[in-house]
Design a protein around this motif. Structure first.
Motif, PDB file in Angstrom:
ATOM      1  N   LEU A  18     -10.103   5.643  34.171  1.00  0.00           N
ATOM      2  CA  LEU A  18     -10.295   4.514  34.483  1.00  0.00           C
ATOM      3  C   LEU A  18     -11.639   4.282  35.387  1.00  0.00           C
ATOM      4  O   LEU A  18     -12.322   3.363  35.032  1.00  0.00           O
ATOM      5  CB  LEU A  18      -9.318   3.652  35.011  1.00  0.00           C
ATOM      6  N   ASN A  19     -11.964   5.225  36.263  1.00  0.00           N
ATOM      7  CA  ASN A  19     -12.997   5.387  37.311  1.00  0.00           C
ATOM      8  C   ASN A  19     -14.582   5.719  36.541  1.00  0.00           C
ATOM      9  O   ASN A  19     -15.521   5.673  36.762  1.00  0.00           O
ATOM     10  CB  ASN A  19     -12.618   6.043  38.449  1.00  0.00           C
TER      11      ASN A  19
ATOM     12  N   LYS B 280     -14.321   2.120  41.840  1.00  0.00           N
ATOM     13  CA  LYS B 280     -14.100   0.913  41.012  1.00  0.00           C
ATOM     14  C   LYS B 280     -12.848   0.153  41.432  1.00  0.00           C
ATOM     15  O   LYS B 280     -11.932   0.774  41.620  1.00  0.00           O
ATOM     16  CB  LYS B 280     -14.188   1.438  39.657  1.00  0.00           C
TER      17      LYS B 280
ATOM     18  N   ILE C 241      -3.532  -2.907  33.071  1.00  0.00           N
ATOM     19  CA  ILE C 241      -4.506  -2.572  34.011  1.00  0.00           C
ATOM     20  C   ILE C 241      -5.774  -2.945  34.184  1.00  0.00           C
ATOM     21  O   ILE C 241      -6.577  -2.820  32.981  1.00  0.00           O
ATOM     22  CB  ILE C 241      -4.469  -0.873  34.098  1.00  0.00           C
ATOM     23  N   TYR C 242      -6.298  -3.695  35.153  1.00  0.00           N
ATOM     24  CA  TYR C 242      -7.676  -4.421  34.935  1.00  0.00           C
ATOM     25  C   TYR C 242      -8.425  -3.755  35.845  1.00  0.00           C
ATOM     26  O   TYR C 242      -7.985  -3.045  37.084  1.00  0.00           O
ATOM     27  CB  TYR C 242      -7.481  -5.865  35.677  1.00  0.00           C
ATOM     28  N   VAL C 243      -9.587  -3.181  35.252  1.00  0.00           N
ATOM     29  CA  VAL C 243     -10.563  -2.552  35.966  1.00  0.00           C
ATOM     30  C   VAL C 243     -12.126  -2.993  35.919  1.00  0.00           C
ATOM     31  O   VAL C 243     -12.522  -3.605  34.926  1.00  0.00           O
ATOM     32  CB  VAL C 243     -10.476  -1.081  35.547  1.00  0.00           C
TER      33      VAL C 243
ATOM     34  N   LYS D 127      -9.438  -1.561  40.705  1.00  0.00           N
ATOM     35  CA  LYS D 127      -8.531  -1.446  39.618  1.00  0.00           C
ATOM     36  C   LYS D 127      -7.208  -2.202  40.253  1.00  0.00           C
ATOM     37  O   LYS D 127      -6.725  -2.292  41.232  1.00  0.00           O
ATOM     38  CB  LYS D 127      -8.089  -0.236  39.627  1.00  0.00           C
TER      39      LYS D 127
ATOM     40  N   ASN E  90     -14.662  -1.906  35.481  1.00  0.00           N
ATOM     41  CA  ASN E  90     -15.624  -0.952  34.731  1.00  0.00           C
ATOM     42  C   ASN E  90     -16.144  -1.511  33.199  1.00  0.00           C
ATOM     43  O   ASN E  90     -15.202  -1.518  32.438  1.00  0.00           O
ATOM     44  CB  ASN E  90     -14.896   0.126  34.481  1.00  0.00           C
TER      45      ASN E  90
ATOM     46  N   ASN F 131      -6.404   7.364  37.316  1.00  0.00           N
ATOM     47  CA  ASN F 131      -7.401   6.798  37.942  1.00  0.00           C
ATOM     48  C   ASN F 131      -8.709   6.951  37.582  1.00  0.00           C
ATOM     49  O   ASN F 131      -9.823   6.566  37.576  1.00  0.00           O
ATOM     50  CB  ASN F 131      -7.151   6.869  39.332  1.00  0.00           C
TER      51      ASN F 131
END
Length: 580
Positions: free
Chosen positions: A83-84, A187, A120-122, A189, A124, A80
């Motif tokens: 990804l953030n 963000k 995994i959709y983010v 996710k 960002n 996390n």
């Protein structure tokens, strides 16, 4: 009960058979059939119910694997955090991806066996849209699956069927918001796990269910089925309630309180005819077993009934013949039961009656027959006493005449011929020594030598201890004759005969070998057939005579062997006991 006395014995046996065998078997099989049919039906329903339960559990296990993987990413702080992060340069993101995300996304295998894809959709834009990482862009938010999930967006995983814009099936997926660290990482996710459709098809293709399987979403909409009449991948939506029929037996399994599968069901349907087929199998088994149980007693009773009925009828027939003075005995062999004893006593009675008749009427005829036989025997004896002495005198006269004319070779041949003839006509001397038999052989060979001159060569070898052994007269000579006449004589250039007489264990072994024309397999088989023949000798001569006499004198102790091929000559071996 006197009416039974008027029923024929055979019909009585059939009555006993029907009341004592057929009726009990039919009644027993009827009861047994009802019990077995119910048990088979109940067992089959239980088997199908367990099979549907197994499909339900295997499907749940597959989804649980996806839930486990989503829980890992959901609670993994490092994932996390990466990804953030906002990356200024793409190289920084690639470095962070290689350091941690690549190994986590690509090598995390315990829960990945049934997954087709994981993304995994983010939200960002500084990340790259690749390597199982997707940008949660406006385009993604407009997709049907995202809008479907958005209706019930929560931190709990959701199992959904995803379709393309035309409504065609794409995949079964698990969606879950990754907001475990939402207070520190703002963000948005979302993880999307796509299951392998082929794995789902394998789970639902259980061979123990001879019907159709359905996967129903909330609202009883058919999301997947093994029913080939339904195109579950098309955009047409089918409700399970529209398929129900009175001939179908339904097995429904729900998921109860499991949040991510709430409202989903696994339903199995089977036509009642499939259950009836199982019942028919049991019915066929019972019918066939009943037939077998009836056939064998029927055969046994028929055999026993025939044994009784036929013999009694035969006794009645012969008793009626006695009234017409036809005294014929019953030929049924010996039997120890009552009917057999009755038959024996009847035959004894017939024999006594026939004996009395013979004593009165046949005595004189027997005496006349015996007198005729006696006279015939006397005549044969007189005929057998004819003395062939004049033959020997005539041969001796010819021999002396040949000597006077200095024809010594001819005189020698006549002397050899006289010796063979005298031996063959002297029947009161059945046994001779090997030495004497050898004399006959040498006389015959001299005659043949005189006849063929240089065409015939021979060699005789005799072991000294064999010369004194006693053997039947002229038991070896026919084999030498056969070798000369049938083996050597047809050859233009002549041939050779080798004779050997010896002792092997308790046998006198005679062998004669020639290099003549030989014999084919058919002739060899005919010689061996002489050993098997049991009929009288009749007018047979030569080898057949020798073999027959040997069997009479020695039985199975005689050994006879023939080795011959066309064009390769013949070898005959005869073994007879040295002690008669």
């Amino acid at each position: 009960m006197h009416f039974l006395n008027n029923i024929r014995l055979r019909n009585k046996m059939f009555l006993v058979y029907f009341l004592g065998v057929i009726a009990p078997i039919i009644l027993t099989n009827a009861i047994f059939y009802n019990i077995i049919t119910e048990n088979v039906k109940e067992q089959r329903i239980n088997d199908i119910d367990r099979a549907v339960e197994q499909i339900k559990n295997e499907f749940q296990l597959m989804v649980d694997q996806g839930v486990g993987l989503s829980s890992f990413f959901y609670a993994d702080y490092k994932t996390n955090e990466v990804l953030n992060m906002n990356f200024t340069h793409t190289e920084d993101y690639v470095e962070a991806y290689d350091l941690y995300l690549r190994s986590i996304l690509n090598n995390y295998s315990p829960f990945s066996s049934s997954l087709q894809n994981k993304t995994i959709y983010v939200d960002n834009p500084t990340l790259l849209n690749s390597g199982n990482i997707g940008i949660l862009s406006d385009e993604v938010r407009e997709e049907a699956w995202y809008k479907l999930w958005l209706k019930d967006a929560s931190s709990q995983p959701v199992f959904v069927r995803i379709e393309d814009p035309e409504g065609q099936f794409q995949s079964f997926s698990l969606l879950r918001r990754m907001d475990y660290f939402a207070d520190r990482m703002a963000k948005e996710k979302l993880i999307k796990l796509d299951f392998k459709t082929i794995d789902i098809m394998e789970i639902f293709s259980n061979l123990n269910v001879k019907g159709d399987m359905y996967l129903l979403s909330p609202g009883d909409r058919i999301e997947y089925t093994t029913n080939r009449a339904i195109d579950w991948q098309a955009n047409t939506k089918h409700l399970y309630s529209s398929l129900k029929s009175d001939n179908l037996i339904q097995f429904e399994k729900g998921y109860g309180s499991i949040s991510y599968l709430r409202g989903w069901k696994v339903v199995g349907t089977i036509n009642e005819h499939e259950i009836i087929k199982e019942e028919l199998k049991s019915r066929y088994f019972i019918v066939w077993s009943g037939c077998v149980m009836m056939i064998f007693p029927t055969i046994i009773i028929l055999i026993i009934t025939r044994s009784i009925n036929v013999r009694i009828i035969e006794i009645l027939k012969h008793m009626k013949k006695v009234k017409t003075q036809n005294f014929q005995m019953i030929n049924y062999g010996e039997a120890r039961d009552e009917i057999g004893q009755l038959t024996l006593e009847f035959n004894n009675m017939i024999m006594q009656i026939k004996t009395l008749i013979n004593d009165v009427y046949m005595t004189a005829i027997q005496k006349k027959s015996l007198e005729l036989e006696r006279r015939k025997a006397q005549l044969n004896a007189l005929q057998s006493q004819i003395n062939p002495h004049f033959l020997f005198n005539a041969l001796e006269t010819i021999r002396m005449r040949s000597l006077l004319k200095h024809e010594k070779e001819t005189a020698k041949m006549i002397q050899s011929m006289a010796m063979i003839l005298r031996s063959s006509l002297t029947w009161n001397k059945e046994w001779v020594t090997v030495e004497e038999e050898l004399g006959f052989i040498m006389c015959f060979l001299e005659i043949q030598k005189y006849r063929f001159e240089d065409k015939l060569k021979y060699h005789v070898e005799v072991e000294p201890e064999a010369r004194a052994c006693v053997i039947p007269k002229m038991v070896f000579l026919p084999f030498v004759e056969n070798a000369s006449i049938h083996g050597i004589e047809p050859l233009k250039k002549g041939g050779r005969i080798d004779i050997r007489i010896g002792i092997e264990e308790d046998f006198v072994v005679f062998s004669v070998k020639d290099n003549g024309i030989g014999m084919n397999g058919k002739l060899v088989s005919r010689l061996y057939d002489y050993l098997k023949a049991e009929e009288l000798i009749g007018d047979r001569i030569g080898i057949q005579n020798v073999i027959y006499r040997g069997k009479m004198l020695y039985g199975d102790r005689i050994v006879f062997e023939v080795h011959s091929r066309p064009g390769e000559g013949t070898r005959i071996v005869l073994k007879i006991p040295s002690n008669p």
